[in-house]
Motif scaffolding. Structure first.
Motif, PDB file in Angstrom:
ATOM      1  N   ASP A 269      40.122  44.118  43.442  1.00  0.00           N
ATOM      2  CA  ASP A 269      41.257  43.210  43.609  1.00  0.00           C
ATOM      3  C   ASP A 269      42.000  42.989  42.299  1.00  0.00           C
ATOM      4  O   ASP A 269      43.234  42.927  42.263  1.00  0.00           O
ATOM      5  N   VAL A 270      41.241  42.854  41.200  1.00  0.00           N
ATOM      6  CA  VAL A 270      41.879  42.672  39.893  1.00  0.00           C
ATOM      7  C   VAL A 270      42.713  43.903  39.544  1.00  0.00           C
ATOM      8  O   VAL A 270      43.851  43.792  39.082  1.00  0.00           O
ATOM      9  N   MET A 271      42.164  45.073  39.790  1.00  0.00           N
ATOM     10  CA  MET A 271      42.866  46.303  39.409  1.00  0.00           C
ATOM     11  C   MET A 271      44.149  46.503  40.197  1.00  0.00           C
ATOM     12  O   MET A 271      45.112  47.070  39.671  1.00  0.00           O
ATOM     13  N   VAL A 272      44.177  46.034  41.464  1.00  0.00           N
ATOM     14  CA  VAL A 272      45.398  46.213  42.263  1.00  0.00           C
ATOM     15  C   VAL A 272      46.280  44.965  42.246  1.00  0.00           C
ATOM     16  O   VAL A 272      47.327  44.932  42.888  1.00  0.00           O
ATOM     17  N   GLY A 273      45.857  43.911  41.511  1.00  0.00           N
ATOM     18  CA  GLY A 273      46.682  42.715  41.380  1.00  0.00           C
ATOM     19  C   GLY A 273      46.647  41.784  42.578  1.00  0.00           C
ATOM     20  O   GLY A 273      47.581  41.005  42.784  1.00  0.00           O
ATOM     21  N   ASP A 274      45.563  41.824  43.384  1.00  0.00           N
ATOM     22  CA  ASP A 274      45.420  40.944  44.540  1.00  0.00           C
ATOM     23  C   ASP A 274      44.728  39.665  44.086  1.00  0.00           C
ATOM     24  O   ASP A 274      43.544  39.675  43.734  1.00  0.00           O
ATOM     25  N   ARG A 275      45.428  38.523  44.119  1.00  0.00           N
ATOM     26  CA  ARG A 275      44.905  37.262  43.601  1.00  0.00           C
ATOM     27  C   ARG A 275      44.271  36.389  44.688  1.00  0.00           C
ATOM     28  O   ARG A 275      43.928  35.235  44.425  1.00  0.00           O
ATOM     29  N   THR A 276      44.069  36.925  45.887  1.00  0.00           N
ATOM     30  CA  THR A 276      43.619  36.110  47.012  1.00  0.00           C
ATOM     31  C   THR A 276      42.346  35.337  46.704  1.00  0.00           C
ATOM     32  O   THR A 276      42.238  34.146  47.028  1.00  0.00           O
ATOM     33  N   PHE A 277      41.371  35.971  46.090  1.00  0.00           N
ATOM     34  CA  PHE A 277      40.067  35.344  45.877  1.00  0.00           C
ATOM     35  C   PHE A 277      39.884  34.822  44.449  1.00  0.00           C
ATOM     36  O   PHE A 277      38.755  34.595  44.024  1.00  0.00           O
ATOM     37  N   PHE A 278      40.978  34.614  43.735  1.00  0.00           N
ATOM     38  CA  PHE A 278      40.898  34.139  42.362  1.00  0.00           C
ATOM     39  C   PHE A 278      41.561  32.771  42.230  1.00  0.00           C
ATOM     40  O   PHE A 278      42.575  32.495  42.873  1.00  0.00           O
ATOM     41  N   SER A 279      40.984  31.933  41.383  1.00  0.00           N
ATOM     42  CA  SER A 279      41.549  30.611  41.127  1.00  0.00           C
ATOM     43  C   SER A 279      42.644  30.701  40.075  1.00  0.00           C
ATOM     44  O   SER A 279      42.581  31.535  39.158  1.00  0.00           O
ATOM     45  N   SER A 280      43.608  29.839  40.190  1.00  0.00           N
ATOM     46  CA  SER A 280      44.650  29.762  39.172  1.00  0.00           C
ATOM     47  C   SER A 280      44.120  29.019  37.955  1.00  0.00           C
ATOM     48  O   SER A 280      43.098  28.325  38.015  1.00  0.00           O
ATOM     49  N   SER A 281      44.815  29.152  36.846  1.00  0.00           N
ATOM     50  CA  SER A 281      44.398  28.439  35.631  1.00  0.00           C
ATOM     51  C   SER A 281      44.441  26.932  35.850  1.00  0.00           C
ATOM     52  O   SER A 281      43.603  26.191  35.333  1.00  0.00           O
ATOM     53  N   GLU A 282      45.421  26.466  36.656  1.00  0.00           N
ATOM     54  CA  GLU A 282      45.511  25.038  36.950  1.00  0.00           C
ATOM     55  C   GLU A 282      44.291  24.554  37.730  1.00  0.00           C
ATOM     56  O   GLU A 282      43.756  23.466  37.474  1.00  0.00           O
ATOM     57  N   ALA A 283      43.821  25.379  38.684  1.00  0.00           N
ATOM     58  CA  ALA A 283      42.646  24.999  39.467  1.00  0.00           C
ATOM     59  C   ALA A 283      41.397  24.944  38.595  1.00  0.00           C
ATOM     60  O   ALA A 283      40.558  24.047  38.734  1.00  0.00           O
ATOM     61  N   ILE A 284      41.270  25.895  37.673  1.00  0.00           N
ATOM     62  CA  ILE A 284      40.110  25.904  36.781  1.00  0.00           C
ATOM     63  C   ILE A 284      40.129  24.686  35.870  1.00  0.00           C
ATOM     64  O   ILE A 284      39.093  24.039  35.643  1.00  0.00           O
ATOM     65  N   GLU A 285      41.302  24.347  35.354  1.00  0.00           N
ATOM     66  CA  GLU A 285      41.413  23.152  34.518  1.00  0.00           C
ATOM     67  C   GLU A 285      41.030  21.903  35.311  1.00  0.00           C
ATOM     68  O   GLU A 285      40.375  20.997  34.789  1.00  0.00           O
ATOM     69  N   ARG A 286      41.429  21.859  36.590  1.00  0.00           N
ATOM     70  CA  ARG A 286      41.080  20.720  37.436  1.00  0.00           C
ATOM     71  C   ARG A 286      39.564  20.643  37.649  1.00  0.00           C
ATOM     72  O   ARG A 286      38.981  19.556  37.646  1.00  0.00           O
TER      73      ARG A 286
END
Length: 330
Positions: A269-286
Motif C-alpha cells: 500500500d505504501v509503494m502504490v500510495g494507498d493511504r486507506t490503512f494508515f493514520s494521518s499525522s493529525e491522528a497520531i498526534e491526537r
C-alpha cells in the motif's frame, strides 16, 4: 516469478530504506513479506532495499540474514529465480557509522534505478500504547538484554470510549500481549439487548453466557467470520437454543499462496500510495495527546505466567463481560 491477477496496481520503481534491518520485526515479518511480494508480482519492476542498523554488517551477510529469514518463515519457496532477483536488490549501511554511509547507499540505489524511483522509509520503531492494565510475563527480566528491574510491559489491556453521539457509552476493550495461551487476532461485536424481548430469558440462558448475541471476525491468517445467536429449536414448543454460523476464507477460497499477510499488504500500500490503512499525522498526534496522562504516570507492570491470558486484572477490567474466543464454541 508469478504474475499477479486482477486490477491490483503495480508500484513504480522504489528505493526502500529499512531501519532496524537486523532486528526481530525485519527478520520475522518485513524481509519475508517483501520477498513474498516479489513472488506474487507486487514489487516494483525495479527496486532496491537498503537495510540500515546500528550493527555494522556487510552486504553478503545481510543477504544471508534475509535468506535465513525467508527460509524460517511461512513464505519459503523453491523459487530460485525470484530469490536471486530479491537478493541482488539488497544493500546495507550501518547507521552507527553515521548517516553519511546511509545517504551514500540511498544515492547509489537511486542512481541505479534512475531519478524517477520513489523513496520509501519504513521506520521500525517501538511504540508505547495507551493502557489501563499493564503486564509482564514471568521470566521476561531474565531475557538477554533486559534490565533486571525492567518495568516494560509485554501485555496491555485497554478500555476506551469514542467521544461522539453514535458511540456514546459504548466501551471498546482491547488486549494484546506476548507469550499468551494462543496467538489470535479477533474483533468481537457484542450487540446491545433490545428494550423489549419477544422471549424473556434469564442471563444464564443467553448465548454462551457471553451477555448478548455477537459477531466475531478472525483477522489472522487465513481469516474467518462467525456469528453466535439464539434460534428457535424445531418443534411445537417455544424453546430457544444456541446457534452458530461460520465462514472461513481458507475453506471458500483455497490456500494462502497468493494471500498477503498484514505487513505485506501495508508495504505494498505504501509503494502504490494507498493511504486507506494508515493514520494521518493529525491522528497520531491526537493519540499521543490522549495518552499523555497514562504515559506520565503508568501503573506498574503486573506479572503473569507465560501461556496464560495475562494478569487477572484484565478480566476485572472487562467484568461483568468477558474476553471471547470463537474456539470456545466453534
Amino acid at each position: 516469478m508469478s504474475e499477479r491477477k486482477g486490477s491490483v496496481p503495480a508500484p513504480e520503481d522504489q528505493v526502500i530504506v529499512l531501519f532496524g534491518a537486523t532486528g526481530d520485526l525485519a527478520r520475522r515479518k518485513l524481509l519475508p513479506g517483501m520477498f513474498h511480494l516479489a513472488q506474487v508480482g507486487l514489487m516494483p519492476p525495479r527496486f532496491r532495499i537498503v537495510g540500515a542498523a546500528r550493527k555494522g554488517i556487510g552486504v553478503e551477510e545481510f543477504r544471508e540474514l534475509a535468506g535465513e529469514s525467508v527460509v524460517g518463515s511461512s513464505r519459503q519457496s523453491g523459487d530460485a529465480e525470484t530469490w536471486e532477483r530479491f537478493a541482488e536488490s539488497l544493500r546495507f549501511a550501518s547507521v552507527g557509522e553515521g548517516f553519511d554511509a546511509l545517504e551514500r547507499e540511498i544515492a547509489a540505489a537511486r542512481e541505479e534505478l534512475g531519478p524517477e524511483a520513489g523513496l520509501l522509509f519504513y521506520l521500525s520503531l517501538p511504540l508505547r500504547p495507551a493502557d489501563v492494565v499493564r503486564g509482564q510475563y514471568a521470566g521476561y527480566r531474565e531475557e538477554e538484554g533486559v534490565a533486571p528491574d525492567s518495568d516494560t510491559e509485554t501485555f496491555v489491556a485497554v478500555k476506551a470510549f469514542v467521544d461522539n453521539w453514535r458511540w456514546e457509552g459504548v466501551p471498546f476493550y482491547l488486549r494484546s500481549g506476548k507469550r499468551m495461551a494462543e496467538s489470535r487476532h479477533l474483533l468481537t461485536i457484542a450487540y446491545s439487548q433490545p428494550p423489549r424481548r419477544m422471549f424473556p430469558l434469564d442471563c444464564d440462558q443467553i448465548v454462551e453466557s457471553f451477555g448478548h448475541d455477537h459477531l466475531t471476525l478472525e483477522l489472522g491468517e487465513p481469516g474467518s467470520i462467525s456469528a453466535s445467536f439464539l434460534a428457535k429449536v424445531p418443534g411445537s414448543g417455544i424453546e430457544l437454543g444456541e446457534a452458530h454460523m461460520h465462514f472461513s476464507y481458507a475453506d471458500t477460497f483455497g490456500g494462502q499462496e497468493e494471500a498477503l499477510d498484514p505487513y505485506e499488504r501495508l508495504i505494498h500500500d505504501v509503494m502504490v500510495g494507498d493511504r486507506t490503512f494508515f493514520s494521518s499525522s493529525e491522528a497520531i498526534e491526537r493519540l499521543w495527546e490522549i495518552s499523555e496522562p497514562l504515559l506520565a504516570d503508568p501503573p506498574p507492570a503486573i506479572p503473569y505466567e507465560p501461556g496464560s491470558w495475562g494478569p487477572r486484572e484484565a478480566d476485572d477490567l472487562i467484568a461483568p463481560r468477558r474476553w471471547h474466543l470463537p474456539s470456545e464454541h466453534v
